[in-house]
Design a protein around this motif. Sequence first.
Motif, PDB file in Angstrom:
ATOM      1  N   ASN A  89       0.828  -1.213   0.000  1.00 19.83           N
ATOM      2  CA  ASN A  89       0.000   0.000   0.000  1.00 19.83           C
ATOM      3  C   ASN A  89       0.860   1.260   0.000  1.00 19.83           C
ATOM      4  O   ASN A  89       0.478   2.290   0.548  1.00 19.83           O
ATOM      5  CB  ASN A  89      -0.927   0.014   1.215  1.00 19.83           C
ATOM      6  CG  ASN A  89      -0.157   0.109   2.525  1.00 19.83           C
ATOM      7  OD1 ASN A  89       0.990  -0.334   2.601  1.00 19.83           O
ATOM      8  ND2 ASN A  89      -0.771   0.689   3.556  1.00 19.83           N
ATOM      9  N   GLY A  90       2.043   1.172  -0.610  1.00 20.00           N
ATOM     10  CA  GLY A  90       2.940   2.313  -0.671  1.00 20.00           C
ATOM     11  C   GLY A  90       2.442   3.405  -1.599  1.00 20.00           C
ATOM     12  O   GLY A  90       1.300   3.354  -2.093  1.00 20.00           O
ATOM     13  N   PRO A  91       3.276   4.401  -1.864  1.00 20.52           N
ATOM     14  CA  PRO A  91       2.825   5.556  -2.661  1.00 20.52           C
ATOM     15  C   PRO A  91       2.696   5.263  -4.152  1.00 20.52           C
ATOM     16  O   PRO A  91       2.181   6.097  -4.899  1.00 20.52           O
ATOM     17  CB  PRO A  91       3.927   6.584  -2.407  1.00 20.52           C
ATOM     18  CG  PRO A  91       5.152   5.758  -2.161  1.00 20.52           C
ATOM     19  CD  PRO A  91       4.676   4.549  -1.427  1.00 20.52           C
ATOM     20  N   GLY A  92       3.156   4.096  -4.585  1.00 18.57           N
ATOM     21  CA  GLY A  92       3.144   3.789  -6.007  1.00 18.57           C
ATOM     22  C   GLY A  92       4.370   4.368  -6.704  1.00 18.57           C
ATOM     23  O   GLY A  92       5.155   5.115  -6.128  1.00 18.57           O
ATOM     24  N   LEU A  98       8.933   3.467 -13.290  1.00 17.08           N
ATOM     25  CA  LEU A  98       8.646   2.061 -13.003  1.00 17.08           C
ATOM     26  C   LEU A  98       9.495   1.084 -13.829  1.00 17.08           C
ATOM     27  O   LEU A  98      10.082   0.147 -13.265  1.00 17.08           O
ATOM     28  CB  LEU A  98       7.149   1.779 -13.201  1.00 17.08           C
ATOM     29  CG  LEU A  98       6.657   0.404 -12.748  1.00 17.08           C
ATOM     30  CD1 LEU A  98       5.230   0.495 -12.230  1.00 17.08           C
ATOM     31  CD2 LEU A  98       6.728  -0.615 -13.893  1.00 17.08           C
ATOM     32  N   PRO A  99       9.607   1.230 -15.171  1.00 14.50           N
ATOM     33  CA  PRO A  99      10.404   0.252 -15.935  1.00 14.50           C
ATOM     34  C   PRO A  99      11.852   0.164 -15.466  1.00 14.50           C
ATOM     35  O   PRO A  99      12.426  -0.928 -15.402  1.00 14.50           O
ATOM     36  CB  PRO A  99      10.313   0.777 -17.379  1.00 14.50           C
ATOM     37  CG  PRO A  99       9.063   1.591 -17.411  1.00 14.50           C
ATOM     38  CD  PRO A  99       8.976   2.227 -16.065  1.00 14.50           C
ATOM     39  N   LYS A 100      12.470   1.285 -15.134  1.00 13.73           N
ATOM     40  CA  LYS A 100      13.875   1.266 -14.706  1.00 13.73           C
ATOM     41  C   LYS A 100      14.025   0.691 -13.296  1.00 13.73           C
ATOM     42  O   LYS A 100      15.016   0.032 -12.983  1.00 13.73           O
ATOM     43  CB  LYS A 100      14.468   2.676 -14.776  1.00 13.73           C
ATOM     44  CG  LYS A 100      14.659   3.190 -16.196  1.00 13.73           C
ATOM     45  CD  LYS A 100      15.387   4.502 -16.226  1.00 13.73           C
ATOM     46  CE  LYS A 100      15.590   5.006 -17.634  1.00 13.73           C
ATOM     47  NZ  LYS A 100      16.461   4.110 -18.441  1.00 13.73           N
ATOM     48  N   THR A 143       1.972  -3.843 -11.557  1.00 13.95           N
ATOM     49  CA  THR A 143       0.875  -2.875 -11.516  1.00 13.95           C
ATOM     50  C   THR A 143       1.200  -1.865 -10.431  1.00 13.95           C
ATOM     51  O   THR A 143       1.588  -2.242  -9.323  1.00 13.95           O
ATOM     52  CB  THR A 143      -0.464  -3.561 -11.199  1.00 13.95           C
ATOM     53  OG1 THR A 143      -0.695  -4.603 -12.153  1.00 13.95           O
ATOM     54  CG2 THR A 143      -1.614  -2.563 -11.243  1.00 13.95           C
ATOM     55  N   SER A 144       1.026  -0.588 -10.741  1.00 14.97           N
ATOM     56  CA  SER A 144       1.303   0.444  -9.742  1.00 14.97           C
ATOM     57  C   SER A 144       0.356   1.610  -9.928  1.00 14.97           C
ATOM     58  O   SER A 144       0.070   2.031 -11.058  1.00 14.97           O
ATOM     59  CB  SER A 144       2.751   0.923  -9.855  1.00 14.97           C
ATOM     60  OG  SER A 144       3.071   1.760  -8.764  1.00 14.97           O
ATOM     61  N   ARG A 145      -0.106   2.125  -8.799  1.00 14.78           N
ATOM     62  CA  ARG A 145      -1.021   3.265  -8.821  1.00 14.78           C
ATOM     63  C   ARG A 145      -0.547   4.295  -7.814  1.00 14.78           C
ATOM     64  O   ARG A 145      -0.330   3.978  -6.639  1.00 14.78           O
ATOM     65  CB  ARG A 145      -2.444   2.806  -8.490  1.00 14.78           C
ATOM     66  CG  ARG A 145      -3.485   3.915  -8.533  1.00 14.78           C
ATOM     67  CD  ARG A 145      -4.862   3.343  -8.278  1.00 14.78           C
ATOM     68  NE  ARG A 145      -5.887   4.371  -8.269  1.00 14.78           N
ATOM     69  CZ  ARG A 145      -7.171   4.148  -8.022  1.00 14.78           C
ATOM     70  NH1 ARG A 145      -7.590   2.907  -7.766  1.00 14.78           N
ATOM     71  NH2 ARG A 145      -8.052   5.149  -8.026  1.00 14.78           N
ATOM     72  N   THR A 146      -0.364   5.499  -8.277  1.00 14.96           N
ATOM     73  CA  THR A 146       0.044   6.577  -7.382  1.00 14.96           C
ATOM     74  C   THR A 146      -1.183   7.226  -6.770  1.00 14.96           C
ATOM     75  O   THR A 146      -2.273   7.203  -7.357  1.00 14.96           O
ATOM     76  CB  THR A 146       0.881   7.620  -8.124  1.00 14.96           C
ATOM     77  OG1 THR A 146       0.131   8.129  -9.236  1.00 14.96           O
ATOM     78  CG2 THR A 146       2.179   7.017  -8.647  1.00 14.96           C
ATOM     79  N   GLN A 147      -0.977   7.812  -5.601  1.00 12.01           N
ATOM     80  CA  GLN A 147      -2.098   8.421  -4.877  1.00 12.01           C
ATOM     81  C   GLN A 147      -2.705   9.551  -5.700  1.00 12.01           C
ATOM     82  O   GLN A 147      -2.000  10.412  -6.227  1.00 12.01           O
ATOM     83  CB  GLN A 147      -1.614   8.950  -3.528  1.00 12.01           C
ATOM     84  CG  GLN A 147      -2.747   9.246  -2.552  1.00 12.01           C
ATOM     85  CD  GLN A 147      -2.252   9.288  -1.123  1.00 12.01           C
ATOM     86  OE1 GLN A 147      -1.063   9.305  -0.875  1.00 12.01           O
ATOM     87  NE2 GLN A 147      -3.163   9.280  -0.162  1.00 12.01           N
TER      88      GLN A 147
END
Length: 832
Positions: A89-92, A98-100, A143-147
């Motif tokens: 549940n981090g900040p994303g 993300l790729p790097k 998968t990543s989602r920022t706040q």
Amino acid sequence: MTSLQSTLGDEPGIAEELADNQRAISIAEFFEKNKHMLGFDSGARGLVTAVKEAVDNALDAAEESSILPDIYVEIQEADDYYRLIVEDNGPGITKESLPKVFGKLLYGSRFHAREQSRGQQGIGISAAVLYSQLTSGKPAKITSRTQGSSEAEYFELIVDTDENEPEISVAETTTWDRPHGTRIELEMEANMRARAQLHDYIKHTAVVNPHARLELREPTAHFKFERATDQLPEETEEIRPHPHGVELGTVIKMLAATDSHSVSGFLQEEFTRVGKKTADSIIDEFRDRHFGREMAWKPPASHEAADVAAAVENSTANKGAKATTDFAEGIADAVSSRDRIAHHELSTVVEEVADEVGDEYGTTFGSTVREKALESAWAALVGHDEADEADDQDDEVGPDATTPDEVSRIVADLYELSDDATSTRKDDEVVHAFAVRLAGTFEDLEDGRHRLTRKALESAVDRAADLTEEYDDVAFGETARENVVEAVWDVMVTVPDDTPLVRELASDRDAASNLVEGMRATNIMAPPTRCLSPITADLVEAGLKKEFDADFYAAATRDAGVSGGDPFIVEAGIAYGGDLPAEGTADVLRFANRVPLVYQRGACATTDVVKGIGWRNYGLDQPGGSGIPTGPAVIMVHVASTNVPFTSESKDAIANVPEIEDEIELAIREAARELKRYLNKRRSMQKRRQKQNVLGKILPEMAEKVAEVTGRDQPDIDDAVARIMNNVLVERHLEDGDGDGGGDGDASTVKLVVENHSSTNETLEITDIVSAEPRNLSDGASAVEMDGEWFVSWEADVPGGDEATLEYDVSGEATFDIDVKGVDAEKLTITS
């Protein structure tokens, strides 16, 4: 027979051919063939390492954003492979980064930062992706989602090992029910043979991260570890390097990169804990090494032939008789007022007196006059005139080495220093010969200021000692030589010469080395701990209590230390007894920056220190007197540092760094002392309990016999047991009332009497559970009703040999149940 080496030159183009075959390789390509260096040497360990890297990243990301971590780990069987899923549940992570982060080794934000973090090199999670693609041929799914984002970013990628760059096969947006966080899915060739290590990693992570909630789901099991506190670790701040321990190459690099021009400015701007005063101390240490110290000689005594005033007066011309005399006498008086004086100090004296006398007589003492006055005063001070008359005697000859005092005043000075520093068994003539030879070193110096570095002084003392051994057949041992060096060095004086500019130091390796040595020799305050986030002793204890059911817990957090310019803090905790297994060795939990170390236990400094402690001194069994102790115990050690010195890239063991090992031992011993006190007390209480049991058998028989002989009722023996054992006695007395208690029946008065038969003050927390409502409570007592029962609470502070009483009224028939805290059960007698 012609050798192969001799014929290589006959074949043209070999060097060119070899050169054509040489090429650079990427870091990803290197680890592709050396994945064991990162902890991926087998399917069992590879799975544990992948979980570790993903969880560590998740914890770091959440804490940096002040989010209490919720981490979900799932391992699924997927045909011939295992699928690992880790969600947080981090900040994303942003779409660009993300790729790097997942597809490029040595890509990260923490490598250059001097603050504590789990990940430092930017290798871990991308190495897990690399291992996954090597063993399964499948890409990582992230998968990543920022706040605040309405959608999540979804990528499928692998690591291009030739270029060490991410190779993206899918990049799109998707929906995700988490408001923010990151999810990674890897398929890899693995097995569950290291299940115990995996469970240890998750459990131990929960111990040192009591603020995190962890969940592990396996094909056949499911574990949850709830957080024990909502308190996040303190935020860390990046700091500058500490002067102690920085390497020469690093300092040269810093000198070349700094904007400072002066050494003082460089020290204050580039290092932590260095202010103006500390910088001056470092610079003085640098001067001692770079320029050397000047020997400070004793001024001439009144009975000596040396006459500073006469020498100065003879060298001064055309200034008037009175002015010249006052100038010469002023210098002589200033010299004689000192215990010792060095060349640069004499120069200052000449300058000050010249200005003062010049102002008084309206004349000018120019630079030439001052230089001649300094030269003549120094010559008189050190006795150079007399030495010249000695016709340059050779200090290497045997009998002639014992030259009379008149040859040079400095011989007498050095003789006194050497005589005080060496054994009284050495003959005066031998010490005198040694002093003559040592004086020759100063007299042979070209500039006459008698400057020597410590190394040069050590060489001079060694030479004089060797010559004395050769010609006088008297041994000058290492201790005597060291004592003479210390005695002479202590009276030598740091010079005030201007230090080189920073740009000059950057291009002068020897000078830079002197600066590094000066920094290490200076007493500097320990580095600040704001760059570190220790667990703290309270939370170490809380973590142990959360995961281990024991009878005793203790923890200790040491003050910050420094190693290699990096600050570190060591913490230790011990759990003992309870449900911990009594057979076998104690469980040693190793941690670095809140990360459990589950492999290479035998190669770790923590294990070495635990083995080296004499645990029998602390009440634990230790067969053979060394090694891991045995018994129901858990020993936990946590090292927090801006740069943990691991033994390898897999970060499984801490290297044997003496400064860190010392602090580990001190932290463990601090907690172990608490364990020793507990075990001693437990043994004492056990003996007390045995004695009380014996009394419990004997006294009733005695009471029965007394009653039989006297024909009276048996005496109350409860009070007797309390008095004999020096116990605290708590007695209940019920007295019938007269019906005015306000209830339906007669009121009764309850008295709880506490008698302290010990010699120490005791504070008791008494809770009396009553079935009827209590009224008219004594001052200091309170009552609370819960589910039809009343809880009467009272805290009694009873001095040794004294007593205290709690009173209250109840109506009708009532039942009572008393609970007493604050006194060990073995020291408490309750009659109610």
